[in-house]
Design an enzyme around this catalytic site. Sequence first.
Site, PDB file in Angstrom:
ATOM      1  N   HIS A   1       0.847  -1.186   0.000  1.00 59.53           N
ATOM      2  CA  HIS A   1       0.000   0.000   0.000  1.00 59.53           C
ATOM      3  C   HIS A   1       0.888   1.243   0.000  1.00 59.53           C
ATOM      4  CE1 HIS A   1      -3.856  -2.017   1.735  1.00 59.53           C
ATOM      5  NE2 HIS A   1      -3.252  -2.778   0.825  1.00 59.53           N
TER       6      HIS A   1
ATOM      7  N   GLU B   1       0.839   3.888   1.809  1.00 59.93           N
ATOM      8  CA  GLU B   1       1.276   4.309   3.139  1.00 59.93           C
ATOM      9  C   GLU B   1       2.428   3.448   3.645  1.00 59.93           C
ATOM     10  OE1 GLU B   1      -3.312   4.745   3.057  1.00 59.93           O
ATOM     11  OE2 GLU B   1      -1.797   3.438   2.193  1.00 59.93           O
TER      12      GLU B   1
ATOM     13  N   CYS C   1      -6.302   1.843   5.366  1.00 55.75           N
ATOM     14  CA  CYS C   1      -6.957   0.620   5.818  1.00 55.75           C
ATOM     15  C   CYS C   1      -6.469   0.303   7.232  1.00 55.75           C
ATOM     16  CB  CYS C   1      -6.636  -0.530   4.866  1.00 55.75           C
ATOM     17  SG  CYS C   1      -4.917  -1.071   4.945  1.00 55.75           S
TER      18      CYS C   1
ATOM     19  N   CYS D   1      -2.621  -0.296   7.387  1.00 56.27           N
ATOM     20  CA  CYS D   1      -1.854   0.940   7.272  1.00 56.27           C
ATOM     21  C   CYS D   1      -2.051   1.831   8.491  1.00 56.27           C
ATOM     22  CB  CYS D   1      -2.239   1.681   6.002  1.00 56.27           C
ATOM     23  SG  CYS D   1      -1.737   0.817   4.498  1.00 56.27           S
TER      24      CYS D   1
END
Length: 171
Positions: free
Chosen positions: A53, A55, A83, A86
């Site tokens: 991801h 992040e 999410c 993260c």
Amino acid sequence: MLLALSQAAAALEQGEFPVGCVIVQDGRVMSRGGRSGTVLEADRRVMISEVDHAEIRALRQLESCPHPVVPEKCVLYCTMEPCLMCFGAIILSGIQTVVYAFEDPMGGGTACDLSSLPRLYGNARIRIKKGVCRRKSLDLFYDFFNKKGNLYWKDSFLEQYVRDQKHAESK
């Protein structure tokens, strides 16, 4: 947020899910990341990555930043609500301010009741600012879901939500 949006646009250009992240400290960009691992071949021989991801990639890059990092002074900007994975990593990093553009109705983690979690997370003091440049982020997600051959989150709740939001916006 505009730099995070440019990371998301670059991800989209590569066929990836358009999420971008930038971590800033005292006005200086300390790290950045774009979503990776979402290009899925039609025959499904290529596995997608659910850990690359934007992040997480920015947090990893922050670890090797050549400038002194003070997490409490950092602001994490991302084009989609983090999410749970993260959000947990952000809390553990010590970053206390998160700014995001577009909500994630399918997997967003920032609405978690941290006080109900164990101390490591429950004692976190984190500020969330949502909706910054939301429309620009929505446009990127809409373009992604309209891209021919896209299979990532195809026919998902998120895809329908993005379409509904775009339709409501055009009224």
